[in-house]
Scaffold this motif. Structure first.
Motif, short mmCIF file in Angstrom:
data_model
loop_
_atom_site.label_atom_id
_atom_site.label_comp_id
_atom_site.label_asym_id
_atom_site.label_seq_id
_atom_site.Cartn_x
_atom_site.Cartn_y
_atom_site.Cartn_z
N GLU A 35 0.80 -1.23 0.00
CA GLU A 35 0.00 0.00 0.00
C GLU A 35 0.83 1.28 0.00
O GLU A 35 0.41 2.29 -0.55
N SER A 36 1.96 1.26 0.67
CA SER A 36 2.80 2.46 0.75
C SER A 36 4.27 2.05 0.89
O SER A 36 4.56 0.90 1.18
N GLY A 37 5.16 2.99 0.68
CA GLY A 37 6.58 2.71 0.81
C GLY A 37 7.26 2.44 -0.52
O GLY A 37 6.63 2.54 -1.58
N PRO A 38 8.54 2.10 -0.46
CA PRO A 38 9.33 1.94 -1.68
C PRO A 38 8.80 0.92 -2.68
O PRO A 38 8.79 1.17 -3.87
N PHE A 39 8.34 -0.24 -2.18
CA PHE A 39 7.84 -1.26 -3.10
C PHE A 39 6.56 -0.80 -3.78
O PHE A 39 6.40 -0.95 -5.00
N ALA A 40 5.65 -0.20 -3.01
CA ALA A 40 4.40 0.33 -3.58
C ALA A 40 4.70 1.42 -4.60
O ALA A 40 4.09 1.45 -5.69
N ASP A 41 5.64 2.30 -4.29
CA ASP A 41 6.03 3.35 -5.24
C ASP A 41 6.58 2.74 -6.52
O ASP A 41 6.26 3.17 -7.63
N TRP A 42 7.43 1.74 -6.36
CA TRP A 42 8.03 1.06 -7.52
C TRP A 42 6.93 0.42 -8.37
O TRP A 42 6.96 0.52 -9.61
N ARG A 43 5.97 -0.23 -7.73
CA ARG A 43 4.87 -0.87 -8.45
C ARG A 43 4.08 0.14 -9.27
O ARG A 43 3.49 -0.21 -10.29
N GLN A 44 4.07 1.39 -8.82
CA GLN A 44 3.33 2.44 -9.53
C GLN A 44 4.20 3.17 -10.55
O GLN A 44 3.80 4.20 -11.09
#
Length: 177
Positions: A35-44
């Motif tokens: 939902e949030s954080g580096p992995f979520a940002d990367w996914r977006q």
């Protein structure tokens, strides 16, 4: 003898290394926040700009850079399933930061590791004498770690790491599948 180690003590282990710090990662997924954080940002779609070092440099990279500057060789090997998981793609895309800090990183497809005797957990091995086991839940959440100076454990980790390293592909040559 094994002892539990708080996460902040890891920096002390790395700072105490005088020759080598070896890290073997064997999981396809570590705990991530979708939902949030580096992995979520990367996914977006977010990707670090290699030219904008200030935007991605972290305290971890400072510690690695300082360690390498002291003459310690820092190597990381990752055993990965292919096709790789989404999380492994995320790791791959950010690995240039580790390399920029001075880590040497290699990737080994899991099917090429079938005949290598591997420990049951990811680990760090410092100066071929101190093992820091990394414990994870089935979902990849950190469950802390433990440290041992047992010579047999250190030898197992050293032998496993070197066997993986010999077969693994350097980061700049590894192609995601």
């Amino acid at each position: 003898m094994q002892s539990n180690v708080p996460p902040q003590a890891f920096a002390d282990l790395l700072s105490g290394a005088t020759r080598t710090a070896l890290h073997l990662e064997m999981r396809d997924v570590y705990a991530v926040d979708y939902e949030s954080g580096p992995f979520a940002d990367w996914r977006q779609g977010f990707r670090h700009n290699p030219a904008d070092r200030d935007s991605w440099w972290r305290p971890w990279l400072d510690l690695v850079e300082e360690t390498v500057a002291r003459g310690v060789t820092v190597r990381r090997a990752r055993i990965v399933s292919e096709p790789v998981s989404e999380y492994t793609r995320f790791l791959y895309d950010g690995t240039f930061t580790n390399v920029a800090a001075g880590e040497q990183v290699r990737w080994l497809p899991r099917r090429q590791a079938s005949d290598i005797a591997l420990p049951g957990n990811d680990f760090w091995l410092f100066d071929e004498q101190v093992v820091r086991w990394n414990h994870f839940s089935g979902e990849g959440a950190s469950q802390g770690g433990a440290v041992t100076k047992d010579p047999a454990a250190a030898k197992l980790c050293s032998d496993a790491f070197e066997a993986v390293w010999e077969r693994a592909v350097p980061h700049d040559q590894y192609e995601i599948h």
